[in-house]
Write an enzyme that holds these catalytic residues in place. Structure first.
Site: not given
Ligand code: FDA
Length: 529
Positions: A107-108, A111, A117, A183, A473
């Protein structure tokens, strides 16, 4: 009957025992690992810890699962939440989970729309790596790059860039609390995608820890793996530790506008026109459309034209007059600001708020939601739009479509350049979303059913063969891996939607770099053979 309860009771005790034993085994393994020098107790939380629930829920965006009633198909939560402070602790965690037959989730920013995650549907015990302590950002203006750790958020990145330079920015998503790990792995786009492409298009190096616990950079991982992590979705290939990104140049003044019209005021005709121009406008101009009901008993659908322009009002107005006079945009509708103020503005703040607001990564207001996505390649006719409005008005909670224009730089980059495949030929991306606050299993079923009917209605109007979707998404309804070694053919049901023809190369790379499929989840890339 009594015997049944005794058996269930004993089973629960033995499960609790085995959970405890597995957590202890994992911690012992970490303690004995040379790399994990810090006391394990300070970085590991088990479900018996009073801080566990808070740590689990603090960054997740979609509490749909957390509070709804537990059933046999409910996902499971981590055995251990590990918050590494160093790369060596991640290396140790990979080796220990592998040795003990556990899985790993990363989890990063938390989202992920379906919670992948921090949740698992496979019932296998897993450790969640929470990267929120690995968030350094080092900006190098001399070569216009930055090294950013995966646990940093978009808001932190935008803030740090603005502190270093008023003339640089980075083209990524809109919500400041998104994590860079997930992301960028999935692509990542926002207001500057038409000018500069996705976030993943602007990555020039990365460090990744693979299934053997080895830290690799671009040179040592090779061009295949470096290609795959740019858009191939998170966690199929390893743990991304950091990205080296190319900063982009932004002008001292950018402009934003919001023009709102209802369907009753003729918004449908405006969208008909928007569909014909939005992807062809100059690359500096991004006009997205947000169409939504206003909750229960909406009388009409509200349509917002929400725009970002890399330049001042003087240059924007003639472009709008020539290409979209029907919108009736006037200079007074537009606001000039700096790029960092635009990050605040689009991120839900006022442009005049202190930029430190971008550093806040904990979302206090959360509602449950279900989202899906589509790509539109030919304009949706008027009757098609009217059918969408009817469906929006049928839903009694907030329901919306966010339509984001492509074209520009997105059409110049070949589909196979990086793993993110959605390029030329797409007019725009649609994100459908329905949100609700009463978090019960029944409410969830009802609103998901509504979303399914909208998705089904959209079939004739959106891309087909494949019906493309955006991996960031995340949508588990388009298909999931049902077992440990789901075949390429089985996984193609969802994989081709997210990655188009790139799914083949992704699967071949997976086989090469993670042949035992250690990094897996419900939508991880399968082995090719
Ligand atoms: P999270 O930590 O939940 O990781 C998402 C996925 O990536 C999981 O499968 C996780 O295991 C994997 N992962 C995370 N970190 C990793 C790492 N270091 N190494 C390997 N794998 C890893 N998108 C977009 O393109 N434009 C936008 O404007 C938006 N806006 C937006 C708003 C809101 C409110 C939300 C909830 C989501 C978005 N998104 C978005 C979608 C967003 O890009 C997508 O949910 C990303 O995967 C989130 O990355 P996180 O690290 O926050 O999520």
């Amino acid at each position: 009957m009594m015997a049944y309860y005794v058996i269930v009771f004993l089973a629960l005790i033995s499960y609790a025992g085995s959970v405890e034993e597995q957590s202890v085994s994992f911690k012992n393994c970490m303690k004995s690992s040379a790399g994990a020098a810090t006391s394990i107790e300070t970085i590991a939380l088990t479900s018996s810890s009073s801080q566990y629930q808070q740590a689990l829920q603090s960054f997740e965006q979609n509490p749909r699962w957390v509070n709804s009633s537990s059933t046999s198909t409910s996902p499971t939560t981590p055995l251990v939440i590990l918050t590494p402070l160093t790369a060596s602790q991640i290396q140790a965690a990979i080796l220990c989970t592998k040795k003990l037959g556990m899985q790993i989730r990363v989890r990063s920013g938390g989202h992920d729309y379906e919670g992948l995650s921090f949740l698992s549907y496979s019932k296998a015990p897993f450790v969640m790596l929470d990267l929120n302590k690995l968030r350094s950002i080092d900006i190098n203006l001399a070569d216009e790059t930055a090294w950013v750790q995966a646990g940093a958020t978009l808001g932190e990145l935008y803030y740090k860039i603005s502190k270093a330079s008023a003339l640089h920015g980075f083209p990524a998503g809109i919500c400041p609390s998104i994590g860079l790990g997930g992301h960028i792995s999935g692509g990542g786009f926002g207001t500057m995608l038409r000018k500069f492409g996705t976030a993943a298009d602007n990555v020039v190096d990365a460090t990744v820890i693979n299934a053997n616990g080895t830290i690799l950079d671009r040179k040592s991982m090779g061009e295949d793996l470096f290609w795959a992590i740019r858009g191939g979705g998170g966690t199929s290939f390893g743990v991304v530790l950091s990205w080296k990104i190319k900063l982009v140049r932004v002008p001292p003044v950018v402009t934003a506008f919001n023009v709102q019209r209802t369907v009753a005021e003729g918004a449908t005709k405006l969208i008909l026109k928007w569909q014909t121009i939005a992807d062809k406008l100059p690359k500096d101009l991004f006009i997205r459309v947000v169409a939504q009901n206003t909750g229960a008993n909406s009388a009409t659908v509200q349509v917002l034209f929400n725009s970002f322009f890399l330049g001042g009002i003087d240059r924007l107005m003639p472009i709008m007059k020539q290409s979209f006079p029907e919108l009736g945009l006037q200079a007074k509708d537009c606001t000039e600001m700096t790029w960092i103020q635009s990050a605040l503005f689009f991120g839900g703040h006022s442009k005049d708020d202190a930029p430190e607001a971008l550093l806040d990564r904990v979302t206090t207001f959360k509602s449950s939601f279900k989202a899906k996505s589509d790509y539109v390649r030919k304009p949706i006719p008027e009757a098609g739009l009217e059918g969408i409005w009817k469906l929006l008005l049928k839903e009694d909670v907030q329901a919306l479509l966010i339509m984001e224009p492509y074209g520009g730089r997105m059409s110049e980059i070949p589909e196979s350049e990086i793993a993110f495949p959605h390029r030329k030929g797409n007019l725009y991306n649609i994100q459908y979303m329905v949100k609700w606050d009463v978090n019960t299993a029944e409410a969830s079923r009802r609103h998901v059913r509504w979303m399914t009917s909208l998705y089904s209605y959209m079939t004739p109007y959106v891309s087909n063969s494949p019906r493309a979707a955006y991996v960031n998404y995340r949508d588990l309804d388009i298909g999931t891996n049902k077992r440990h070694n789901t075949s390429f053919a089985e996984a193609s049901v969802w994989g081709i939607k997210y990655f188009k023809a790139n799914f083949i190369r992704l699967s071949q790379i997976k086989e090469k770099v993670d042949p035992h499929n250690f990094f897996r989840n419900e939508q991880s890339i399968p082995l090719f053979s």
